[in-house]
Design a protein around this motif. Structure first.
Motif, PDB file in Angstrom:
ATOM      1  N   PRO A 126       0.808  -1.224   0.000  1.00 47.66           N
ATOM      2  CA  PRO A 126       0.000   0.000   0.000  1.00 47.66           C
ATOM      3  C   PRO A 126       0.841   1.274   0.000  1.00 47.66           C
ATOM      4  CG  PRO A 126      -0.903  -1.570   1.560  1.00 47.66           C
ATOM      5  CD  PRO A 126       0.415  -2.136   1.089  1.00 47.66           C
ATOM      6  N   ASN A 127       0.336   2.266  -0.736  1.00 44.83           N
ATOM      7  CA  ASN A 127       0.887   3.625  -0.772  1.00 44.83           C
ATOM      8  C   ASN A 127       2.250   3.754  -1.440  1.00 44.83           C
ATOM      9  OD1 ASN A 127      -1.391   4.715   0.703  1.00 44.83           O
ATOM     10  ND2 ASN A 127      -0.523   3.653   2.476  1.00 44.83           N
ATOM     11  N   VAL A 128       2.703   2.734  -2.139  1.00 46.89           N
ATOM     12  CA  VAL A 128       3.970   2.810  -2.872  1.00 46.89           C
ATOM     13  C   VAL A 128       3.757   3.661  -4.110  1.00 46.89           C
ATOM     14  CG1 VAL A 128       5.558   1.451  -4.309  1.00 46.89           C
ATOM     15  CG2 VAL A 128       4.958   0.663  -2.013  1.00 46.89           C
ATOM     16  N   LYS A 129       4.775   4.431  -4.483  1.00 43.46           N
ATOM     17  CA  LYS A 129       4.716   5.223  -5.703  1.00 43.46           C
ATOM     18  C   LYS A 129       5.797   4.743  -6.663  1.00 43.46           C
ATOM     19  CE  LYS A 129       4.461   9.667  -7.793  1.00 43.46           C
ATOM     20  NZ  LYS A 129       4.888  11.019  -7.855  1.00 43.46           N
ATOM     21  N   ILE A 130       5.347   4.371  -7.875  1.00 41.93           N
ATOM     22  CA  ILE A 130       6.233   3.906  -8.943  1.00 41.93           C
ATOM     23  C   ILE A 130       6.087   4.892 -10.101  1.00 41.93           C
ATOM     24  CG2 ILE A 130       6.728   2.011 -10.547  1.00 41.93           C
ATOM     25  CD1 ILE A 130       7.127   1.144  -7.665  1.00 41.93           C
ATOM     26  N   GLY A 131       7.187   5.437 -10.596  1.00 41.12           N
ATOM     27  CA  GLY A 131       7.148   6.404 -11.693  1.00 41.12           C
ATOM     28  C   GLY A 131       6.888   5.750 -13.040  1.00 41.12           C
ATOM     29  N   ASN A 132       7.135   6.490 -14.101  1.00 41.16           N
ATOM     30  CA  ASN A 132       6.945   6.012 -15.469  1.00 41.16           C
ATOM     31  C   ASN A 132       8.142   5.185 -15.931  1.00 41.16           C
ATOM     32  OD1 ASN A 132       4.497   7.463 -15.794  1.00 41.16           O
ATOM     33  ND2 ASN A 132       5.651   9.311 -16.276  1.00 41.16           N
ATOM     34  N   ASN A 133       7.870   4.209 -16.800  1.00 43.97           N
ATOM     35  CA  ASN A 133       8.908   3.417 -17.447  1.00 43.97           C
ATOM     36  C   ASN A 133       9.806   2.669 -16.458  1.00 43.97           C
ATOM     37  OD1 ASN A 133      10.046   2.482 -19.894  1.00 43.97           O
ATOM     38  ND2 ASN A 133      11.765   3.869 -19.633  1.00 43.97           N
ATOM     39  N   VAL A 134       9.213   2.209 -15.364  1.00 44.06           N
ATOM     40  CA  VAL A 134       9.949   1.440 -14.357  1.00 44.06           C
ATOM     41  C   VAL A 134       9.837  -0.038 -14.704  1.00 44.06           C
ATOM     42  CG1 VAL A 134      10.009   0.783 -11.914  1.00 44.06           C
ATOM     43  CG2 VAL A 134       9.641   3.172 -12.567  1.00 44.06           C
ATOM     44  N   LYS A 135      10.947  -0.761 -14.591  1.00 42.73           N
ATOM     45  CA  LYS A 135      10.951  -2.198 -14.836  1.00 42.73           C
ATOM     46  C   LYS A 135      11.254  -2.917 -13.527  1.00 42.73           C
ATOM     47  CE  LYS A 135      12.007  -2.030 -19.736  1.00 42.73           C
ATOM     48  NZ  LYS A 135      11.332  -0.761 -19.849  1.00 42.73           N
ATOM     49  N   ILE A 136      10.299  -3.751 -13.102  1.00 38.27           N
ATOM     50  CA  ILE A 136      10.452  -4.519 -11.871  1.00 38.27           C
ATOM     51  C   ILE A 136      10.499  -5.985 -12.270  1.00 38.27           C
ATOM     52  CG2 ILE A 136       9.489  -5.069  -9.616  1.00 38.27           C
ATOM     53  CD1 ILE A 136       8.046  -2.355  -9.679  1.00 38.27           C
ATOM     54  N   GLN A 137      11.638  -6.614 -12.079  1.00 38.04           N
ATOM     55  CA  GLN A 137      11.818  -8.003 -12.482  1.00 38.04           C
ATOM     56  C   GLN A 137      11.125  -8.956 -11.496  1.00 38.04           C
ATOM     57  OE1 GLN A 137      12.568  -6.982 -15.459  1.00 38.04           O
ATOM     58  NE2 GLN A 137      14.139  -8.520 -15.759  1.00 38.04           N
ATOM     59  N   ASN A 138      11.191 -10.252 -11.758  1.00 40.94           N
ATOM     60  CA  ASN A 138      10.484 -11.257 -10.968  1.00 40.94           C
ATOM     61  C   ASN A 138      10.911 -11.277  -9.502  1.00 40.94           C
ATOM     62  OD1 ASN A 138       9.410 -11.965 -13.441  1.00 40.94           O
ATOM     63  ND2 ASN A 138      10.602 -13.847 -13.634  1.00 40.94           N
ATOM     64  N   ASN A 139       9.938 -11.628  -8.653  1.00 39.66           N
ATOM     65  CA  ASN A 139      10.166 -11.909  -7.225  1.00 39.66           C
ATOM     66  C   ASN A 139      10.642 -10.713  -6.420  1.00 39.66           C
ATOM     67  OD1 ASN A 139       9.586 -14.713  -7.728  1.00 39.66           O
ATOM     68  ND2 ASN A 139      11.654 -14.852  -8.596  1.00 39.66           N
ATOM     69  N   VAL A 140      10.121  -9.530  -6.711  1.00 35.25           N
ATOM     70  CA  VAL A 140      10.486  -8.328  -5.959  1.00 35.25           C
ATOM     71  C   VAL A 140       9.285  -7.885  -5.131  1.00 35.25           C
ATOM     72  CG1 VAL A 140      11.207  -5.909  -6.113  1.00 35.25           C
ATOM     73  CG2 VAL A 140      12.151  -7.594  -7.704  1.00 35.25           C
TER      74      VAL A 140
END
Length: 193
Positions: free
Chosen positions: A52-66
């Motif tokens: 909850p309440n996390v902020k992720i910007g544009n063009n972010v790449k989050i790989q597996n198991n994070v």
């Protein structure tokens, strides 16, 4: 939320309310929790949890198991490698509730965090910094710094294009794109033209 603007695999869960930007893709077995903000054109891999309440910007790449825990902010163009780890409490105990003690962690624009790195909460990863695989971040990382080890130490600097910079006299030069940087009081920055 308008499902026409982004993709969510059928095995993933999206809690409401949250915002997911146009062109974002959320893959298998991921969970996006309430009150998250996820920008445009992000790619969220398999088995990712965004608290909850996390902020992720544009063009972010989050790989597996994070797992991106409450208190984490990722600015635009951030890369989070497979199985990298964030924390949000300095002194956790299972029998003590410390949700009011969550520490803020900021990953600045363009930074990359390698596979299996651990980011101890309350620290900032600078713009375009590069955290090597398996590194443990226990203090702030300056802009453009290349850090490795446990605890992580600066072993050099990287260009915005991700390649290591070579020091030539008082400046740093990228052998790949020829961009030049200089060290100032506030750290490394692109050379002004």
């Amino acid at each position: 939320m308008n499902k026409k603007d982004y993709f969510v695999h059928e095995s993933s869960y999206i809690d409401e309310p949250c915002y997911i930007g146009k062109g974002t893709k959320i893959w298998h077995f991921s969970h996006i929790m309430k009150n998250c903000y996820i920008g445009e054109n992000c790619n969220i891999g398999q088995n990712v949890v965004i608290s909850p309440n996390v902020k992720i910007g544009n063009n972010v790449k989050i790989q597996n198991n994070v797992s991106v825990y409450t208190g984490v902010i990722c600015e635009d163009d951030v890369f989070l490698g497979p199985s990298c780890v964030f924390t949000n409490v300095i002194n956790p105990r299972s029998f003590i509730v410390r949700k009011d003690e969550f520490k803020k962690t900021v990953v600045k624009k363009g930074a990359s965090i390698g596979a299996n790195a651990t980011i101890v909460c309350g620290n900032e990863i600078g713009r375009y910094a590069f955290v090597g695989a398996g590194a443990v971040i226990t203090k702030n990382v300056p802009d453009y710094a290349l850090v490795v080890g446990n605890p992580a130490k600066i072993i050099g600097y990287v260009c915005e294009c991700g390649n290591r910079l070579k020091k030539v006299e008082n400046k740093y030069i990228c052998n790949s794109c020829n961009k030049e940087y200089e060290m100032k009081n506030n750290g490394l920055s692109p050379k002004e033209e």
